[in-house]
Enzyme design. Structure first.
Site, short mmCIF file in Angstrom:
data_model
loop_
_atom_site.label_atom_id
_atom_site.label_comp_id
_atom_site.label_asym_id
_atom_site.label_seq_id
_atom_site.Cartn_x
_atom_site.Cartn_y
_atom_site.Cartn_z
N HIS A 42 27.64 25.12 49.85
CA HIS A 42 27.87 25.23 51.29
C HIS A 42 26.51 25.24 51.98
CE1 HIS A 42 26.71 29.35 50.58
NE2 HIS A 42 27.75 29.56 49.78
N GLU A 43 26.53 25.42 53.29
CA GLU A 43 25.27 25.35 54.05
C GLU A 43 24.24 26.39 53.61
OE1 GLU A 43 23.72 23.33 56.31
OE2 GLU A 43 25.32 21.93 55.80
N GLY A 44 24.71 27.51 53.05
CA GLY A 44 23.76 28.51 52.54
C GLY A 44 22.93 27.91 51.41
N HIS A 45 23.62 27.29 50.45
CA HIS A 45 22.89 26.63 49.35
C HIS A 45 21.99 25.51 49.90
CE1 HIS A 45 26.75 27.85 47.19
NE2 HIS A 45 25.83 28.47 46.49
N GLN A 69 27.34 36.41 33.66
CA GLN A 69 27.16 37.33 34.79
C GLN A 69 28.49 37.79 35.37
OE1 GLN A 69 24.92 34.24 37.07
NE2 GLN A 69 26.01 35.04 38.85
N GLY A 155 18.64 33.15 48.00
CA GLY A 155 19.10 33.55 49.32
C GLY A 155 19.06 35.06 49.49
N ASP A 158 22.12 37.44 48.53
CA ASP A 158 22.16 38.25 47.31
C ASP A 158 20.83 38.99 47.20
OD1 ASP A 158 24.72 37.16 45.70
OD2 ASP A 158 23.77 35.53 46.79
P1 AMP Z 1 25.54 31.19 44.11
O1 AMP Z 1 25.97 29.77 43.97
O2 AMP Z 1 26.51 32.05 44.83
O3 AMP Z 1 25.02 31.77 42.80
O4 AMP Z 1 24.27 31.17 45.07
C1 AMP Z 1 23.15 30.38 44.78
C2 AMP Z 1 22.04 30.75 45.72
O5 AMP Z 1 22.45 30.51 47.06
C3 AMP Z 1 21.66 32.24 45.63
O6 AMP Z 1 20.25 32.36 45.69
C4 AMP Z 1 22.31 32.81 46.86
O7 AMP Z 1 21.67 33.96 47.36
C5 AMP Z 1 22.18 31.65 47.84
N1 AMP Z 1 23.17 31.80 48.91
C6 AMP Z 1 24.50 32.01 48.77
N2 AMP Z 1 25.08 32.18 49.99
C7 AMP Z 1 24.08 32.07 50.90
C8 AMP Z 1 24.04 32.17 52.32
N3 AMP Z 1 25.13 32.39 53.06
N4 AMP Z 1 22.84 32.01 52.92
C9 AMP Z 1 21.72 31.78 52.20
N5 AMP Z 1 21.69 31.68 50.86
C10 AMP Z 1 22.86 31.83 50.22
#
Ligand code: AMP
Length: 291
Positions: A42-45, A69, A155, A158
């Site tokens: 998503h946009e966060g990634h 994990q 991000g 986390d």
């Molecule tokens: P994940 O796929 O959930 O393991 O997340 C991968 C990376 O994306 C991690 O470093 C998260 O902290 C980051 N991330 C997830 N959601 C967000 C968000 N809303 N804004 C910024 N970074 C994010």
């Protein structure tokens, strides 16, 4: 590695192939950025990918749902897996490499080494999800060793995970810079998360209590409230307006050590984990009292 922005990232599934490609990139003196993810992008990634693109010549995005994990009874089996859409999204922001290892490529037969981080891994998520950070630290160290990036991007969503990684990299002399990027939110404030896909429309509406309670914490501090217990109590009241919200924790902690604070005298992290309709959501906010 000068792909135009709309071309698909090169899909790499083996460590050997990854190493070979990246050895070439390194020989050209190029900087490598790593964005570790579990997919369902998503946009966060994508904000992390853009941050890497801005300072590196070759951005590697790993997509791997890391079984170690997840605790027993957590959502490993139903975690969203959307590889096609992920590759499209990565094409749009110009990532050069998508590293999508098969399970057997990561935890090979006989795997018996785990990374255990102390102190910052112990409270909050560490307490609620025993073994979680051991799995996270191990996979991130493995990915850092596979990719050998100059910079790795995480991000603030986390927050504790990012601190755990920083600690590990410092303690184990891993030669990489760690960047922590801001939380990306929906227009109504909900922090983006792959797990938001689990939320029914009604749970999605109720989940706004997380960011509302963090917003309230900021307002109370702006109004001069300095008592962490009072602030946490007011946050709890906001969360419990959502039917069936189960609070794992609401905490005001030192942003470096994650130790609880009693009185807000400097930068403080407000952080929380709440289950809404069986979906566990986390969010946080760095609060800065005005002098
Ligand atoms: P994940 O796929 O959930 O393991 O997340 C991968 C990376 O994306 C991690 O470093 C998260 O902290 C980051 N991330 C997830 N959601 C967000 C968000 N809303 N804004 C910024 N970074 C994010």
């Amino acid at each position: 590695m000068n792909n135009p922005v709309t071309s698909h990232p090169k899909l790499v599934t083996s460590v050997a192939q990854l190493r070979e490609i990246l050895a070439g990139v390194r020989r050209e003196g190029k900087r490598i950025g790593l964005v570790p993810t579990m997919g369902a992008l998503h946009e966060g990634h994508l904000s992390l990918v853009r941050a890497s693109k801005a300072e590196c010549d070759c951005t590697v995005v790993s997509i791997y749902v890391n079984p170690s994990q997840f605790g027993p009874g957590e959502d490993l089996d139903r975690y969203p897996r959307t590889l096609e859409a992920d590759l499209e999204a990565l094409a749009c922001c110009g990532a050069e490499l998508a590293f999508v290892p098969a399970d057997g490529e990561v935890y090979r037969a006989g795997h018996a080494t785990w990374v255990e981080v102390g102190s910052v891994a112990e409270p909050l998520e560490g307490r609620c999800r025993p073994g979680h950070f051991r799995g996270v630290a191990t996979i991130v160290l493995k990915l850092l060793n596979m990719v050998g990036p100059n910079v790795a991007y995480f991000g603030q969503k986390d927050y504790q995970q990012a601190l755990v990684i920083r600690r590990m990299v410092e303690d184990l002399d891993v030669p990489v810079e760690i960047r922590i990027c801001p939380i990306i939110r929906e227009p109504d404030g909900l922090a983006l998360s792959s797990r938001n896909a689990y939320l029914s429309p009604d749970a999605r509406r109720r989940s706004l209590v997380l960011c509302k309670s963090l917003h309230l914490a900021g307002e109370l501090i702006d109004q001069g409230q300095r008592n962490a217990r009072v602030i946490a109590q007011r946050m709890r009241q906001v969360i419990t307006t959502a039917e069936d919200a189960q609070i794992d924790y609401i905490a005001l902690v030192d942003p470096n050590t994650l130790e609880p604070v009693d009185e807000i005298t400097g930068p403080t992290l407000a952080t929380l984990a709440v289950k809404i309709e069986n979906t566990r959501l986390i969010d946080n906010c760095l609060l800065e009292p005005k002098r």
